[in-house]
Design an enzyme around this catalytic site. Sequence first.
Site, short mmCIF file in Angstrom:
data_model
loop_
_atom_site.label_atom_id
_atom_site.label_comp_id
_atom_site.label_asym_id
_atom_site.label_seq_id
_atom_site.Cartn_x
_atom_site.Cartn_y
_atom_site.Cartn_z
N TYR A 1 -4.97 42.35 18.41
CA TYR A 1 -5.68 43.02 19.50
C TYR A 1 -5.37 42.43 20.88
O TYR A 1 -5.07 43.17 21.83
CB TYR A 1 -7.17 42.91 19.21
CG TYR A 1 -8.13 43.42 20.26
CD1 TYR A 1 -8.29 44.78 20.47
CD2 TYR A 1 -8.91 42.54 21.00
CE1 TYR A 1 -9.20 45.26 21.40
CE2 TYR A 1 -9.83 43.00 21.94
CZ TYR A 1 -9.97 44.36 22.14
OH TYR A 1 -10.87 44.83 23.07
N LYS B 1 -4.24 43.95 24.91
CA LYS B 1 -5.16 43.87 26.06
C LYS B 1 -4.57 43.02 27.17
O LYS B 1 -4.81 43.29 28.37
CB LYS B 1 -6.50 43.31 25.60
CG LYS B 1 -7.29 44.28 24.72
CD LYS B 1 -7.61 45.57 25.46
CE LYS B 1 -8.55 46.49 24.69
NZ LYS B 1 -8.85 47.73 25.42
#
Length: 338
Positions: free
Chosen positions: A185, A189
């Site tokens: 993740y 980001k």
Amino acid sequence: MGFFSRKNHFEVDGRTVVITGGSQGMGRGLGKALAQKGANVVLVARNQEKLDAALKYIAASAKYPQSQRFHTISADVTKPEENARLLEEVTAWNDGNPPDVVWANAGSSHPTLFIDTPIEILHSQMDINYWAAAYLSRATLKLWLKPATSSSKSQESQTRPTQPRHFIITSSVACFVGLAGYAPYAPAKSALRSLADTLRSELNLYNGYRRGHPDQGPPTDVKIHCVVPGTIKSPGLDQENQVKHAVTHLLEEGDMSQTEDEVAVAAIKGLESGGYLITTQFLGHAMRAGMLGGSPRNSWLVDTLFAWVINIAWLFIGPDMEGKVFKYGKTNEVSLPA
């Protein structure tokens, strides 16, 4: 921003805002908060049933119930053609005018250890958390940066003074600090923060051209922002916690969390203050100050002083967090590759 400026840099009353990932969580909170400020809101997500429920929820918060407009679009924003389609549909719905604000908010987290994560999930995490925003930003900027026609300028002057358009990217505090369990993740980001920094620099070219060529340039300035929330209480968080490794839970002990309404209000407040890289709670503020690098400062004095404090504190925080992961591995069973 200025220490005492009370100017609202993010006026949305009567303007049209598009929010991807708008059917639940932060997106739904943003829709509600913007509806309360008089915006016309378009929610985008894949599940039409959830979109319908969210639309009914935010419409109940409208500042002007008789005149505000709300709309939903079911789209898979991981596909570039779907981003172009949704902007075309919004423009048609908005009486032929492009939206004033586009918020690339779609995303999800699958927090697992890197070597335990299937390759297809690594790809899908990059698709929804980076490529969806990249596709939307490219399609939006190509739409917004088209030269203004004489008719559109005339129409604009008859309605309201020209205001900047805003493209907003939702990143995560995971872009500031690497934590065990967020490898699928956090890189996406982090890439979003880098994309926002780069787009902000590039937009100076077009905004400057508009100043030097008023008869040829885009109709309005375009501003880029990156909103960086922390933990949000949402259905997505419940799903994350089902797959999250124990060591990740350990590292996040005591972390602050916000409801969808709290994070939405904090994000919009930062935009209204003229912020660029906007965090939504104290832990996020601290992480941002210590990791700014070449990103623009919201306040050069406050950010510089805060960064000095955090950089000293990180001499102790960093080793402590790494020590927790090392100790967990030393005292617990850890699955290894076959």
